[in-house]
Design a protein around this motif. Sequence first.
Motif, PDB file in Angstrom:
ATOM      1  N   GLY A   1      14.471 -26.515  21.909  1.00 37.08           N
ATOM      2  CA  GLY A   1      13.105 -26.889  22.250  1.00 37.08           C
ATOM      3  C   GLY A   1      13.022 -28.097  23.165  1.00 37.08           C
ATOM      4  O   GLY A   1      12.068 -28.239  23.940  1.00 37.08           O
ATOM      5  N   ALA A   2      14.022 -28.964  23.091  1.00 35.31           N
ATOM      6  CA  ALA A   2      14.046 -30.155  23.954  1.00 35.31           C
ATOM      7  C   ALA A   2      14.475 -29.826  25.378  1.00 35.31           C
ATOM      8  O   ALA A   2      14.385 -30.683  26.260  1.00 35.31           O
ATOM      9  CB  ALA A   2      14.986 -31.200  23.361  1.00 35.31           C
ATOM     10  N   GLY A   3      14.953 -28.607  25.608  1.00 34.25           N
ATOM     11  CA  GLY A   3      15.356 -28.206  26.942  1.00 34.25           C
ATOM     12  C   GLY A   3      16.847 -28.206  27.185  1.00 34.25           C
ATOM     13  O   GLY A   3      17.292 -28.103  28.332  1.00 34.25           O
ATOM     14  N   VAL A   4      17.617 -28.273  26.120  1.00 30.86           N
ATOM     15  CA  VAL A   4      19.066 -28.290  26.236  1.00 30.86           C
ATOM     16  C   VAL A   4      19.594 -26.925  26.685  1.00 30.86           C
ATOM     17  O   VAL A   4      19.062 -25.885  26.285  1.00 30.86           O
ATOM     18  CB  VAL A   4      19.681 -28.682  24.875  1.00 30.86           C
ATOM     19  N   THR A   5      20.627 -26.949  27.505  1.00 28.97           N
ATOM     20  CA  THR A   5      21.365 -25.733  27.857  1.00 28.97           C
ATOM     21  C   THR A   5      22.627 -25.594  27.018  1.00 28.97           C
ATOM     22  O   THR A   5      23.017 -24.486  26.644  1.00 28.97           O
ATOM     23  CB  THR A   5      21.752 -25.740  29.349  1.00 28.97           C
ATOM     24  N   TYR A   6      23.250 -26.746  26.695  1.00 32.31           N
ATOM     25  CA  TYR A   6      24.543 -26.752  26.007  1.00 32.31           C
ATOM     26  C   TYR A   6      24.430 -27.363  24.620  1.00 32.31           C
ATOM     27  O   TYR A   6      23.873 -28.458  24.461  1.00 32.31           O
ATOM     28  CB  TYR A   6      25.567 -27.556  26.808  1.00 32.31           C
ATOM     29  N   VAL A   7      24.995 -26.679  23.636  1.00 32.86           N
ATOM     30  CA  VAL A   7      25.074 -27.199  22.270  1.00 32.86           C
ATOM     31  C   VAL A   7      26.536 -27.275  21.868  1.00 32.86           C
ATOM     32  O   VAL A   7      27.281 -26.284  21.981  1.00 32.86           O
ATOM     33  CB  VAL A   7      24.300 -26.316  21.277  1.00 32.86           C
ATOM     34  N   GLU A   8      26.953 -28.459  21.430  1.00 35.26           N
ATOM     35  CA  GLU A   8      28.297 -28.639  20.872  1.00 35.26           C
ATOM     36  C   GLU A   8      28.215 -28.443  19.367  1.00 35.26           C
ATOM     37  O   GLU A   8      27.343 -29.009  18.707  1.00 35.26           O
ATOM     38  CB  GLU A   8      28.805 -30.048  21.205  1.00 35.26           C
ATOM     39  N   SER A   9      29.102 -27.611  18.838  1.00 41.52           N
ATOM     40  CA  SER A   9      29.078 -27.362  17.405  1.00 41.52           C
ATOM     41  C   SER A   9      30.504 -27.155  16.905  1.00 41.52           C
ATOM     42  O   SER A   9      31.467 -27.275  17.659  1.00 41.52           O
ATOM     43  CB  SER A   9      28.195 -26.151  17.082  1.00 41.52           C
ATOM     44  N   ASP A  10      30.629 -26.848  15.610  1.00 37.38           N
ATOM     45  CA  ASP A  10      31.931 -26.802  14.939  1.00 37.38           C
ATOM     46  C   ASP A  10      31.993 -25.563  14.054  1.00 37.38           C
ATOM     47  O   ASP A  10      30.968 -25.099  13.549  1.00 37.38           O
ATOM     48  CB  ASP A  10      32.116 -28.043  14.062  1.00 37.38           C
ATOM     49  N   CYS A  11      33.204 -25.048  13.859  1.00 36.11           N
ATOM     50  CA  CYS A  11      33.362 -23.801  13.118  1.00 36.11           C
ATOM     51  C   CYS A  11      34.336 -23.942  11.953  1.00 36.11           C
ATOM     52  O   CYS A  11      35.455 -24.431  12.118  1.00 36.11           O
ATOM     53  CB  CYS A  11      33.863 -22.704  14.051  1.00 36.11           C
ATOM     54  N   HIS A  12      33.869 -23.487  10.782  1.00 33.02           N
ATOM     55  CA  HIS A  12      34.711 -23.355   9.594  1.00 33.02           C
ATOM     56  C   HIS A  12      34.571 -21.939   9.060  1.00 33.02           C
ATOM     57  O   HIS A  12      33.676 -21.179   9.460  1.00 33.02           O
ATOM     58  CB  HIS A  12      34.290 -24.357   8.518  1.00 33.02           C
ATOM     59  N   LEU A  13      35.447 -21.580   8.131  1.00 35.60           N
ATOM     60  CA  LEU A  13      35.460 -20.247   7.542  1.00 35.60           C
ATOM     61  C   LEU A  13      35.148 -20.354   6.052  1.00 35.60           C
ATOM     62  O   LEU A  13      35.736 -21.176   5.344  1.00 35.60           O
ATOM     63  CB  LEU A  13      36.840 -19.613   7.737  1.00 35.60           C
ATOM     64  N   THR A  14      34.216 -19.521   5.585  1.00 38.46           N
ATOM     65  CA  THR A  14      33.855 -19.520   4.161  1.00 38.46           C
ATOM     66  C   THR A  14      34.892 -18.754   3.345  1.00 38.46           C
ATOM     67  O   THR A  14      35.790 -18.103   3.880  1.00 38.46           O
ATOM     68  CB  THR A  14      32.482 -18.866   3.948  1.00 38.46           C
ATOM     69  N   ALA A  15      34.717 -18.808   2.029  1.00 36.24           N
ATOM     70  CA  ALA A  15      35.655 -18.130   1.131  1.00 36.24           C
ATOM     71  C   ALA A  15      35.673 -16.628   1.351  1.00 36.24           C
ATOM     72  O   ALA A  15      36.707 -15.974   1.125  1.00 36.24           O
ATOM     73  CB  ALA A  15      35.295 -18.441  -0.320  1.00 36.24           C
ATOM     74  N   ASP A  16      34.544 -16.069   1.806  1.00 32.64           N
ATOM     75  CA  ASP A  16      34.495 -14.626   2.035  1.00 32.64           C
ATOM     76  C   ASP A  16      34.584 -14.275   3.521  1.00 32.64           C
ATOM     77  O   ASP A  16      34.215 -13.181   3.938  1.00 32.64           O
ATOM     78  CB  ASP A  16      33.252 -13.994   1.404  1.00 32.64           C
TER      79      ASP A  16
ATOM     80  N   ASP B   1      24.218 -37.335  20.391  1.00 34.70           N
ATOM     81  CA  ASP B   1      23.296 -37.042  19.289  1.00 34.70           C
ATOM     82  C   ASP B   1      21.850 -37.145  19.747  1.00 34.70           C
ATOM     83  O   ASP B   1      20.950 -36.720  19.026  1.00 34.70           O
ATOM     84  CB  ASP B   1      23.516 -38.044  18.138  1.00 34.70           C
ATOM     85  N   ARG B   2      21.630 -37.753  20.907  1.00 34.87           N
ATOM     86  CA  ARG B   2      20.294 -37.966  21.447  1.00 34.87           C
ATOM     87  C   ARG B   2      20.103 -37.141  22.716  1.00 34.87           C
ATOM     88  O   ARG B   2      19.887 -37.656  23.802  1.00 34.87           O
ATOM     89  CB  ARG B   2      20.079 -39.453  21.734  1.00 34.87           C
ATOM     90  N   ALA B   3      20.185 -35.832  22.554  1.00 34.56           N
ATOM     91  CA  ALA B   3      20.038 -34.946  23.707  1.00 34.56           C
ATOM     92  C   ALA B   3      18.680 -35.098  24.363  1.00 34.56           C
ATOM     93  O   ALA B   3      18.553 -34.997  25.587  1.00 34.56           O
ATOM     94  CB  ALA B   3      20.261 -33.499  23.281  1.00 34.56           C
ATOM     95  N   ASP B   4      17.645 -35.347  23.574  1.00 30.66           N
ATOM     96  CA  ASP B   4      16.308 -35.534  24.146  1.00 30.66           C
ATOM     97  C   ASP B   4      16.282 -36.753  25.055  1.00 30.66           C
ATOM     98  O   ASP B   4      15.753 -36.710  26.175  1.00 30.66           O
ATOM     99  CB  ASP B   4      15.262 -35.655  23.035  1.00 30.66           C
TER     100      ASP B   4
END
Length: 264
Positions: free
Chosen positions: A45-60, A248-251
């Motif tokens: 909603g702030a107008g970002v094109t790129y999001v940095e995120s992280d990946c983990h795997l659940t028990a299932d 952390d302050r993309a806006d």
Amino acid sequence: MTPQHPFFVRAATPRVLAHRGLVTAEAAADGVTENTFAAIALAHGAGVTYVESDCHLTADGAVVLFHDADLSRVAGDPRAIADVRLLELEELMAHRGGLLTLAQALESFPTLRFNLDVKAAAAAAPVGAAVAPYSDRVLLTSFSDARRRQALDAATRGDARPATSAGRGVIARLLLAVALHSPRLAHRVLRGIDAVQIPERQGLLRVLTPRLVDYAHRASVEVHVWTVNEPDDMRRLLALGVDGLVTDRADLALSLVDGDKPRR
């Protein structure tokens, strides 16, 4: 310098990468936490094109967007993500902004480009398989180059692959090339790499230098710096020639980039 991967093309620079989405003060007061549906939606909603995120795997076996290996900081629960099934994790995160699986993130936000850090070895191949159909808008990374390569191999279909940024091993060799004043060695080290994502400093070691930026650009590799939240630091780093800010302050960063520096 002209990055060729679709992850970079037709998007304005300098790039603002929303670190784990965006959690405003108001959202935090409502209980929203990072890497959730609400945080990604706020970044969008702030107008970002790129999001940095992280990946983990659940028990299932579900790949979820989550930074920590356990729930202690986010939910006050000491269990590891790897020991919790998806349904229970969804229930735990329901009032914290809403859990997102990787598949849900890619499908729910089709205009966003995701910079994904593979946090767990067991998640590498599943992450790669999940992003393979979306390789044009995904960059894969990990502190572990072996983990990064495993995810990248699982995501590659013919000539189509996600973009990728260097892990610790590659960055260490790049720093050696910089110390040796060897752009040729830097070019070899960065073969197959699309971006270098680094802190400005690591303890007493200065990681980001004008020479590193120059050598990376000579190899057609972008330089992104994390995690940059103060406007003065943003301006200073952009003046140094970095291509992206992980923040952390993309806006705030978007406002600064739009107002202070013409996009190229």
